[in-house]
Design an enzyme around this catalytic site. Structure first.
Site, PDB file in Angstrom:
ATOM      1  N   THR A 133       0.806  -1.243   0.000  1.00 37.74           N
ATOM      2  CA  THR A 133       0.000   0.000   0.000  1.00 37.74           C
ATOM      3  C   THR A 133       0.830   1.282   0.000  1.00 37.74           C
ATOM      4  O   THR A 133       0.292   2.363   0.204  1.00 37.74           O
ATOM      5  CB  THR A 133      -0.932   0.058   1.237  1.00 37.74           C
ATOM      6  OG1 THR A 133      -0.108   0.108   2.422  1.00 37.74           O
ATOM      7  CG2 THR A 133      -1.873  -1.129   1.309  1.00 37.74           C
ATOM      8  N   TRP A 134       2.148   1.156  -0.197  1.00 30.41           N
ATOM      9  CA  TRP A 134       2.964   2.383  -0.191  1.00 30.41           C
ATOM     10  C   TRP A 134       2.491   3.294  -1.320  1.00 30.41           C
ATOM     11  O   TRP A 134       2.257   2.784  -2.437  1.00 30.41           O
ATOM     12  CB  TRP A 134       4.444   2.017  -0.373  1.00 30.41           C
ATOM     13  CG  TRP A 134       5.383   3.139  -0.028  1.00 30.41           C
ATOM     14  CD1 TRP A 134       5.099   4.269   0.676  1.00 30.41           C
ATOM     15  CD2 TRP A 134       6.775   3.220  -0.370  1.00 30.41           C
ATOM     16  NE1 TRP A 134       6.213   5.053   0.814  1.00 30.41           N
ATOM     17  CE2 TRP A 134       7.254   4.441   0.178  1.00 30.41           C
ATOM     18  CE3 TRP A 134       7.661   2.396  -1.070  1.00 30.41           C
ATOM     19  CZ2 TRP A 134       8.585   4.839   0.027  1.00 30.41           C
ATOM     20  CZ3 TRP A 134       8.982   2.794  -1.210  1.00 30.41           C
ATOM     21  CH2 TRP A 134       9.433   4.013  -0.667  1.00 30.41           C
ATOM     22  N   ASP A 141      -0.347  -5.207   3.377  1.00 33.12           N
ATOM     23  CA  ASP A 141       0.788  -4.611   4.097  1.00 33.12           C
ATOM     24  C   ASP A 141       0.672  -3.088   4.080  1.00 33.12           C
ATOM     25  O   ASP A 141       0.550  -2.491   3.008  1.00 33.12           O
ATOM     26  CB  ASP A 141       2.104  -5.014   3.413  1.00 33.12           C
ATOM     27  CG  ASP A 141       3.295  -4.375   4.096  1.00 33.12           C
ATOM     28  OD1 ASP A 141       3.692  -4.872   5.169  1.00 33.12           O
ATOM     29  OD2 ASP A 141       3.806  -3.343   3.590  1.00 33.12           O
ATOM     30  N   TYR A 191       3.158   5.473   5.720  1.00 30.14           N
ATOM     31  CA  TYR A 191       2.671   5.690   4.362  1.00 30.14           C
ATOM     32  C   TYR A 191       1.588   6.772   4.329  1.00 30.14           C
ATOM     33  O   TYR A 191       0.552   6.639   4.970  1.00 30.14           O
ATOM     34  CB  TYR A 191       2.127   4.386   3.745  1.00 30.14           C
ATOM     35  CG  TYR A 191       3.151   3.247   3.690  1.00 30.14           C
ATOM     36  CD1 TYR A 191       4.519   3.489   3.776  1.00 30.14           C
ATOM     37  CD2 TYR A 191       2.747   1.932   3.554  1.00 30.14           C
ATOM     38  CE1 TYR A 191       5.444   2.462   3.737  1.00 30.14           C
ATOM     39  CE2 TYR A 191       3.667   0.888   3.508  1.00 30.14           C
ATOM     40  CZ  TYR A 191       5.019   1.172   3.616  1.00 30.14           C
ATOM     41  OH  TYR A 191       5.942   0.149   3.569  1.00 30.14           O
ATOM     42  N   TYR A 219       9.668  -7.031  -0.003  1.00 26.30           N
ATOM     43  CA  TYR A 219       9.047  -5.758  -0.428  1.00 26.30           C
ATOM     44  C   TYR A 219       9.677  -5.278  -1.733  1.00 26.30           C
ATOM     45  O   TYR A 219      10.742  -5.729  -2.122  1.00 26.30           O
ATOM     46  CB  TYR A 219       9.045  -4.724   0.691  1.00 26.30           C
ATOM     47  CG  TYR A 219      10.323  -3.985   1.060  1.00 26.30           C
ATOM     48  CD1 TYR A 219      10.936  -3.080   0.188  1.00 26.30           C
ATOM     49  CD2 TYR A 219      10.874  -4.138   2.323  1.00 26.30           C
ATOM     50  CE1 TYR A 219      12.054  -2.355   0.557  1.00 26.30           C
ATOM     51  CE2 TYR A 219      12.004  -3.422   2.709  1.00 26.30           C
ATOM     52  CZ  TYR A 219      12.594  -2.522   1.816  1.00 26.30           C
ATOM     53  OH  TYR A 219      13.708  -1.818   2.184  1.00 26.30           O
TER      54      TYR A 219
HETATM   55  N1  LIG Z   1       9.348  -2.396   4.883  1.00 29.84           N
HETATM   56  C1  LIG Z   1       9.793  -1.471   4.069  1.00 29.84           C
HETATM   57  O1  LIG Z   1      10.754  -0.747   4.367  1.00 29.84           O
HETATM   58  C2  LIG Z   1       9.125  -1.312   2.726  1.00 29.84           C
HETATM   59  C3  LIG Z   1       9.726  -0.539   1.729  1.00 29.84           C
HETATM   60  C4  LIG Z   1       9.096  -0.436   0.495  1.00 29.84           C
HETATM   61  C5  LIG Z   1       7.887  -1.092   0.280  1.00 29.84           C
HETATM   62  N2  LIG Z   1       7.290  -1.810   1.277  1.00 29.84           N
HETATM   63  C6  LIG Z   1       5.998  -2.504   1.077  1.00 29.84           C
HETATM   64  O2  LIG Z   1       6.110  -3.332  -0.075  1.00 29.84           O
HETATM   65  C7  LIG Z   1       5.079  -2.994  -1.003  1.00 29.84           C
HETATM   66  C8  LIG Z   1       5.545  -3.237  -2.423  1.00 29.84           C
HETATM   67  O3  LIG Z   1       6.686  -2.485  -2.736  1.00 29.84           O
HETATM   68  P1  LIG Z   1       6.646  -1.156  -3.650  1.00 29.84           P
HETATM   69  O4  LIG Z   1       5.280  -0.549  -3.639  1.00 29.84           O
HETATM   70  O5  LIG Z   1       7.797  -0.330  -3.199  1.00 29.84           O
HETATM   71  O6  LIG Z   1       7.053  -1.676  -5.087  1.00 29.84           O
HETATM   72  P2  LIG Z   1       6.561  -2.827  -6.081  1.00 29.84           P
HETATM   73  O7  LIG Z   1       5.390  -3.538  -5.539  1.00 29.84           O
HETATM   74  O8  LIG Z   1       7.772  -3.570  -6.472  1.00 29.84           O
HETATM   75  O9  LIG Z   1       6.143  -1.987  -7.345  1.00 29.84           O
HETATM   76  C9  LIG Z   1       5.049  -1.115  -7.352  1.00 29.84           C
HETATM   77  C10 LIG Z   1       5.043  -0.427  -8.714  1.00 29.84           C
HETATM   78  O10 LIG Z   1       4.869  -1.409  -9.735  1.00 29.84           O
HETATM   79  C11 LIG Z   1       3.694  -1.123 -10.494  1.00 29.84           C
HETATM   80  N3  LIG Z   1       3.017  -2.395 -10.745  1.00 29.84           N
HETATM   81  C12 LIG Z   1       2.323  -3.182  -9.889  1.00 29.84           C
HETATM   82  N4  LIG Z   1       1.867  -4.294 -10.506  1.00 29.84           N
HETATM   83  C13 LIG Z   1       2.289  -4.215 -11.790  1.00 29.84           C
HETATM   84  C14 LIG Z   1       2.130  -5.038 -12.931  1.00 29.84           C
HETATM   85  N5  LIG Z   1       1.435  -6.179 -12.876  1.00 29.84           N
HETATM   86  N6  LIG Z   1       2.690  -4.629 -14.098  1.00 29.84           N
HETATM   87  C15 LIG Z   1       3.399  -3.483 -14.184  1.00 29.84           C
HETATM   88  N7  LIG Z   1       3.587  -2.659 -13.133  1.00 29.84           N
HETATM   89  C16 LIG Z   1       3.030  -3.021 -11.948  1.00 29.84           C
HETATM   90  C17 LIG Z   1       2.870  -0.184  -9.637  1.00 29.84           C
HETATM   91  O11 LIG Z   1       2.173   0.742 -10.432  1.00 29.84           O
HETATM   92  P3  LIG Z   1       0.552   0.911 -10.376  1.00 29.84           P
HETATM   93  O12 LIG Z   1       0.198   1.154  -8.941  1.00 29.84           O
HETATM   94  O13 LIG Z   1       0.313   2.066 -11.271  1.00 29.84           O
HETATM   95  O14 LIG Z   1       0.007  -0.391 -10.892  1.00 29.84           O
HETATM   96  C18 LIG Z   1       3.925   0.574  -8.835  1.00 29.84           C
HETATM   97  O15 LIG Z   1       4.427   1.659  -9.586  1.00 29.84           O
HETATM   98  C19 LIG Z   1       4.806  -1.525  -0.676  1.00 29.84           C
HETATM   99  O16 LIG Z   1       3.618  -1.054  -1.277  1.00 29.84           O
HETATM  100  C20 LIG Z   1       4.819  -1.570   0.814  1.00 29.84           C
HETATM  101  O17 LIG Z   1       3.599  -2.088   1.313  1.00 29.84           O
HETATM  102  C21 LIG Z   1       7.917  -1.946   2.488  1.00 29.84           C
END
Ligand SMILES: NC(=O)c1ccc[n+]([C@@H]2O[C@H](COP(=O)([O-])OP(=O)(O)OC[C@H]3O[C@@H](n4cnc5c(N)ncnc54)[C@H](OP(=O)(O)O)[C@@H]3O)[C@@H](O)[C@H]2O)c1
Length: 281
Positions: free
Chosen positions: A23-24, A52, A57, A195
């Site tokens: 959900t970031w 998550d 966020y 993540y």
């Molecule tokens: N613990 C920590 O320190 C930490 C750090 C970073 C993240 N997180 C958690 O991990 C989650 C996931 O990581 P993230 O949001 O950084 O990155 P991610 O999930 O690797 O990538 C998200 C990006 O990919 C795009 N996307 C999603 N599905 C897709 C698909 N099927 N095809 C093409 N593009 C796609 C999304 O765009 P659209 O939304 O436009 O589809 C968004 O721009 C976060 O949301 C958060 O909950 C935790």
């Protein structure tokens, strides 16, 4: 009918799906809030019940989107949220959790994580986590961005062995944890939550990934996610704000990579040959 989402077990024995939702960046813009909540609800309908989030966020805004998504169906979701290190004193952790519960519109968080290490001693944060658990406000607690040394230190503090998960950066382009942390966690039965499993969308144009995806009539995102969840004890939490991509990410479980695919991926994204510092976003 789609294949069910495989599950993995927390140290308590509770099972959770290995494919959840991040959900970031949700809750940052009023104009997309309704669609973001719809995406999470759609994911819940499809079995991506692990959501998550974190107090960080959108300054609590993402937790409010989650509240909207789970309204009237709290029991369908396994909620993960995180306390900021700057709040992770004994009392601060309890206050932060209570604020998250209010924003989430629920009386319990299933898994509550320390977002990354900060200035408060681990012993204090763990004490607070244990008292939240006793009070039924959290089901389990874990950590995030902990490297192998941090994990060793945690396991040495009172009740530190109750840690239920470690959420770290892990994707094809960032495989450092395969050298040590992943194996350590697997041998201890502590799930790794990967993540940024799509490297925040940066993996999409890679020619080898495109090639493998075509061969499976799949998409690059599905190949990138399938690569991670083939590891026992690894959970992925891709974030998307579009319902079409929720369906696409959900269908990852239909993609089974072959040894040849894995060899191509190893050449394109070499596994670590030595200990690497844990990367963070
Ligand atoms: N613990 C920590 O320190 C930490 C750090 C970073 C993240 N997180 C958690 O991990 C989650 C996931 O990581 P993230 O949001 O950084 O990155 P991610 O999930 O690797 O990538 C998200 C990006 O990919 C795009 N996307 C999603 N599905 C897709 C698909 N099927 N095809 C093409 N593009 C796609 C999304 O765009 P659209 O939304 O436009 O589809 C968004 O721009 C976060 O949301 C958060 O909950 C935790």
């Amino acid at each position: 009918m789609q294949d069910p989402i495989p599950t993995t077990a927390l140290p308590s024995g509770q099972t959770i799906p290995v494919l959840g939702q991040g959900t970031w960046h949700m809750g940052e813009k009023k104009t997309s809030a309704a669609e973001e909540a719809k995406c999470l609800r759609h994911g819940l309908d499809l079995g991506m019940t692990l959501i998550d989030t974190a107090e960080m966020y959108a300054d609590g805004g993402a937790e409010r989107i989650v509240a909207e998504a789970i309204r009237g169906r709290r029991n369908d979701a396994f909620l993960v949220s995180k306390v900021l290190p700057s709040n992770a004193s004994r009392d601060g952790t309890i206050r932060a959790c209570e604020s998250s519960l209010k924003r989430l519109g629920t009386d319990h968080i299933d898994l509550y994580l320390l977002h990354w290490r900060g200035r408060y001693p681990l012993r204090e944060t763990v004490e607070a986590f244990e008292s939240l658990k006793q009070a039924g406000k959290i089901g389990a607690w874990g950590v995030s961005n902990f490297d192998p040394d941090d994990m060793e230190e945690l396991l040495g503090v009172p009740d530190g062995g109750h840690v239920a998960a470690n959420q770290v950066l892990y994707n094809l382009a960032r495989r450092g944890i395969e050298y040590d942390l992943l194996k350590d966690s697997q041998s201890r039965g502590i799930p790794i939550m990967a993540y940024s499993p799509l490297d925040e969308g940066r993996l999409m144009r890679h020619p080898d990934l495109i090639h493998i995806a075509k061969a499976h009539q799949a998409t690059v995102a599905q190949v990138a996610l399938a690569f991670l969840i083939r590891n026992p004890g690894v959970i992925v939490i891709p974030k998307t704000g579009t319902q079409e991509r929720v369906r696409e990410n959900r269908a990852t479980v239909e993609v089974h990579l072959t040894d040849d695919d894995l060899a191509i991926l190893d050449r394109a994204f070499p596994p670590p040959g030595r200990k690497m510092p844990l990367e963070m976003i």
